[in-house]
Design a protein around this motif. Structure first.
Motif, PDB file in Angstrom:
ATOM      1  N   TRP A  66     -48.768 -27.710  28.380  1.00 47.06           N
ATOM      2  CA  TRP A  66     -48.214 -27.378  28.635  1.00 47.06           C
ATOM      3  C   TRP A  66     -46.527 -27.939  28.065  1.00 47.06           C
ATOM      4  O   TRP A  66     -45.798 -27.693  27.797  1.00 47.06           O
ATOM      5  N   ARG A  67     -47.252 -29.057  26.830  1.00 46.42           N
ATOM      6  CA  ARG A  67     -46.206 -28.676  25.777  1.00 46.42           C
ATOM      7  C   ARG A  67     -46.813 -29.049  24.627  1.00 46.42           C
ATOM      8  O   ARG A  67     -48.078 -29.574  24.638  1.00 46.42           O
ATOM      9  N   VAL A  68     -46.445 -28.530  23.425  1.00 46.97           N
ATOM     10  CA  VAL A  68     -46.676 -29.698  22.422  1.00 46.97           C
ATOM     11  C   VAL A  68     -45.840 -30.272  22.006  1.00 46.97           C
ATOM     12  O   VAL A  68     -44.380 -30.180  21.829  1.00 46.97           O
ATOM     13  N   CYS A  69     -46.266 -31.598  21.083  1.00 43.75           N
ATOM     14  CA  CYS A  69     -45.486 -33.016  20.102  1.00 43.75           C
ATOM     15  C   CYS A  69     -45.777 -33.371  18.982  1.00 43.75           C
ATOM     16  O   CYS A  69     -47.270 -32.873  18.638  1.00 43.75           O
ATOM     17  N   ILE A  70     -44.816 -32.707  18.096  1.00 42.64           N
ATOM     18  CA  ILE A  70     -45.135 -33.189  16.458  1.00 42.64           C
ATOM     19  C   ILE A  70     -43.765 -34.072  15.982  1.00 42.64           C
ATOM     20  O   ILE A  70     -43.600 -34.350  16.606  1.00 42.64           O
ATOM     21  N   TYR A  71     -45.863 -34.656  15.722  1.00 41.67           N
ATOM     22  CA  TYR A  71     -44.520 -36.554  15.319  1.00 41.67           C
ATOM     23  C   TYR A  71     -44.699 -35.974  13.493  1.00 41.67           C
ATOM     24  O   TYR A  71     -45.435 -35.764  12.967  1.00 41.67           O
ATOM     25  N   HIS A  72     -43.262 -36.349  13.131  1.00 42.41           N
ATOM     26  CA  HIS A  72     -42.802 -36.247  11.697  1.00 42.41           C
ATOM     27  C   HIS A  72     -42.314 -37.981  11.217  1.00 42.41           C
ATOM     28  O   HIS A  72     -42.329 -38.905  11.885  1.00 42.41           O
ATOM     29  N   HIS A  73     -43.422 -38.175   9.947  1.00 43.03           N
ATOM     30  CA  HIS A  73     -42.400 -39.257   9.094  1.00 43.03           C
ATOM     31  C   HIS A  73     -41.225 -39.718   8.704  1.00 43.03           C
ATOM     32  O   HIS A  73     -41.053 -38.520   7.756  1.00 43.03           O
ATOM     33  N   VAL A  74     -40.990 -40.469   9.330  1.00 37.79           N
ATOM     34  CA  VAL A  74     -39.742 -40.361   8.421  1.00 37.79           C
ATOM     35  C   VAL A  74     -39.881 -41.724   7.526  1.00 37.79           C
ATOM     36  O   VAL A  74     -39.411 -41.322   6.362  1.00 37.79           O
ATOM     37  N   ASN A  75     -40.307 -43.025   7.957  1.00 36.60           N
ATOM     38  CA  ASN A  75     -40.388 -43.636   6.705  1.00 36.60           C
ATOM     39  C   ASN A  75     -41.759 -44.261   6.962  1.00 36.60           C
ATOM     40  O   ASN A  75     -42.845 -43.629   7.843  1.00 36.60           O
ATOM     41  N   ASN A  76     -41.968 -45.350   6.601  1.00 36.54           N
ATOM     42  CA  ASN A  76     -43.280 -46.083   6.512  1.00 36.54           C
ATOM     43  C   ASN A  76     -43.644 -46.886   8.017  1.00 36.54           C
ATOM     44  O   ASN A  76     -44.241 -47.189   8.475  1.00 36.54           O
ATOM     45  N   SER A  77     -42.033 -47.099   8.612  1.00 37.33           N
ATOM     46  CA  SER A  77     -42.710 -47.685   9.317  1.00 37.33           C
ATOM     47  C   SER A  77     -41.907 -46.805  11.417  1.00 37.33           C
ATOM     48  O   SER A  77     -41.944 -47.685  11.967  1.00 37.33           O
ATOM     49  N   SER A  78     -41.637 -45.826  10.490  1.00 38.70           N
ATOM     50  CA  SER A  78     -40.459 -45.170  12.184  1.00 38.70           C
ATOM     51  C   SER A  78     -41.470 -43.506  11.786  1.00 38.70           C
ATOM     52  O   SER A  78     -41.549 -43.444  11.192  1.00 38.70           O
ATOM     53  N   ARG A  79     -41.345 -42.952  12.934  1.00 33.26           N
ATOM     54  CA  ARG A  79     -41.540 -41.741  12.776  1.00 33.26           C
ATOM     55  C   ARG A  79     -41.078 -40.592  13.903  1.00 33.26           C
ATOM     56  O   ARG A  79     -40.802 -41.236  15.411  1.00 33.26           O
ATOM     57  N   ALA A  80     -40.585 -39.681  13.949  1.00 26.03           N
ATOM     58  CA  ALA A  80     -39.284 -39.127  14.806  1.00 26.03           C
ATOM     59  C   ALA A  80     -40.735 -38.048  15.390  1.00 26.03           C
ATOM     60  O   ALA A  80     -41.408 -37.906  14.743  1.00 26.03           O
ATOM     61  N   THR A  81     -40.527 -37.874  16.756  1.00 24.52           N
ATOM     62  CA  THR A  81     -40.979 -36.491  17.737  1.00 24.52           C
ATOM     63  C   THR A  81     -40.477 -35.936  18.030  1.00 24.52           C
ATOM     64  O   THR A  81     -39.196 -35.853  18.668  1.00 24.52           O
ATOM     65  N   THR A  82     -41.322 -34.589  17.725  1.00 24.38           N
ATOM     66  CA  THR A  82     -40.225 -33.242  18.120  1.00 24.38           C
ATOM     67  C   THR A  82     -41.484 -32.819  20.065  1.00 24.38           C
ATOM     68  O   THR A  82     -42.391 -32.752  19.417  1.00 24.38           O
ATOM     69  N   CYS A  83     -40.866 -31.881  20.872  1.00 23.79           N
ATOM     70  CA  CYS A  83     -42.160 -31.713  22.026  1.00 23.79           C
ATOM     71  C   CYS A  83     -41.383 -30.062  21.910  1.00 23.79           C
ATOM     72  O   CYS A  83     -40.043 -29.786  22.399  1.00 23.79           O
ATOM     73  N   HIS A  84     -42.300 -29.311  22.345  1.00 23.42           N
ATOM     74  CA  HIS A  84     -42.280 -27.812  22.523  1.00 23.42           C
ATOM     75  C   HIS A  84     -42.950 -28.127  23.653  1.00 23.42           C
ATOM     76  O   HIS A  84     -43.746 -27.429  24.085  1.00 23.42           O
ATOM     77  N   HIS A  85     -42.343 -26.863  25.129  1.00 25.10           N
ATOM     78  CA  HIS A  85     -42.454 -27.404  26.345  1.00 25.10           C
ATOM     79  C   HIS A  85     -42.683 -25.772  26.324  1.00 25.10           C
ATOM     80  O   HIS A  85     -42.414 -24.334  25.660  1.00 25.10           O
TER      81      HIS A  85
END
Length: 226
Positions: A66-85
């Motif tokens: 029901w959705r896809v989540c994309i993980y973006h690497h912000v830096n070496n210690s964190s990442r951002a997540t964007t989900c599309h339903h």
């Protein structure tokens, strides 16, 4: 106490003991149904790995029903997540998403119907209603519903597995910033949850179908003579 009433009371423990396996089956079926419902909402059905490019900078994505989540690497210690339903009505979804969506929904509905049927059957047993046909038919109905639900989940799992093994792609909208196919892909943890759910539901269905009405409990109360 009349002779007929004493026979009725004596038959109740035998009737209740005959359904011990079905009580265990009810617990197993409930856990399986919960796991099946949870797996439907999980996003980790397919894991996509993508090389970092100027067009598609995302390195990792999880594709669910029901959705896809994309993980973006912000830096070496964190990442951002964007989900599309998305829903079944989105035309870009391929059959290997649409069909499992429907299969999992059908399995969830069958599980609800099975719950009503097995509760009715166990109620008959535990309050001592000695109606062989009604009780046995309810157990059989519950077993058939559970087996059908388990098969639906297994079919959804197999379809997803087949798509991953054949490296099938999905034409997501340009706004998703996703390629048609990843560089590599693998099955996700949702498959494990769904397989466990299907196994438990099928096992409980066999428990229900194995119920045998105790012959000795078929007592017909008689009116004693004063």
């Amino acid at each position: 106490m009349s002779e007929g009433s004493s026979g009725y009371v004596a038959a109740m423990p035998l009737l209740i003991n005959s359904a011990n396996r079905q009580v265990a089956g009810f617990a197993v079926a409930t856990i399986g149904w919960i796991l099946g419902t949870v797996s439907m909402g999980l996003v980790e059905w397919r894991i996509w790995y993508m090389n970092n490019t100027s067009l598609f900078p995302s390195r990792l994505a999880s594709v669910g029903m029901w959705r896809v989540c994309i993980y973006h690497h912000v830096n070496n210690s964190s990442r951002a997540t964007t989900c599309h339903h998305y829903t079944y009505h989105d035309t870009y979804l391929p059959l290997d998403i649409r069909v499992p969506q429907n299969l999992l929904l059908v399995a969830s509905i069958l599980g609800l119907l099975e719950k009503a049927s097995i509760i009715f059957a166990l109620r008959n047993v535990y309050i001592g209603i000695l109606e062989k046909k009604a009780t046995c038919n309810s157990f059989i109905t519950s077993g058939i519903l559970n087996i059908a639900a388990g098969i639906c989940i297994f079919m959804a799992v197999f379809w997803n597995y087949y798509s991953v093994m054949n490296k099938e792609g999905i034409a997501f909208p340009p706004s998703f910033n996703m390629p048609f196919k990843p560089d590599t892909q693998r099955i996700g943890s949702a498959i494990v949850v769904a397989c466990l759910a299907a196994f438990m539901i099928l096992l409980s269905g066999l428990f229900f179908l194995s119920y045998k009405f105790p012959l000795d409990s078929q007592v017909h109360p008689e009116v004693s003579e004063m």
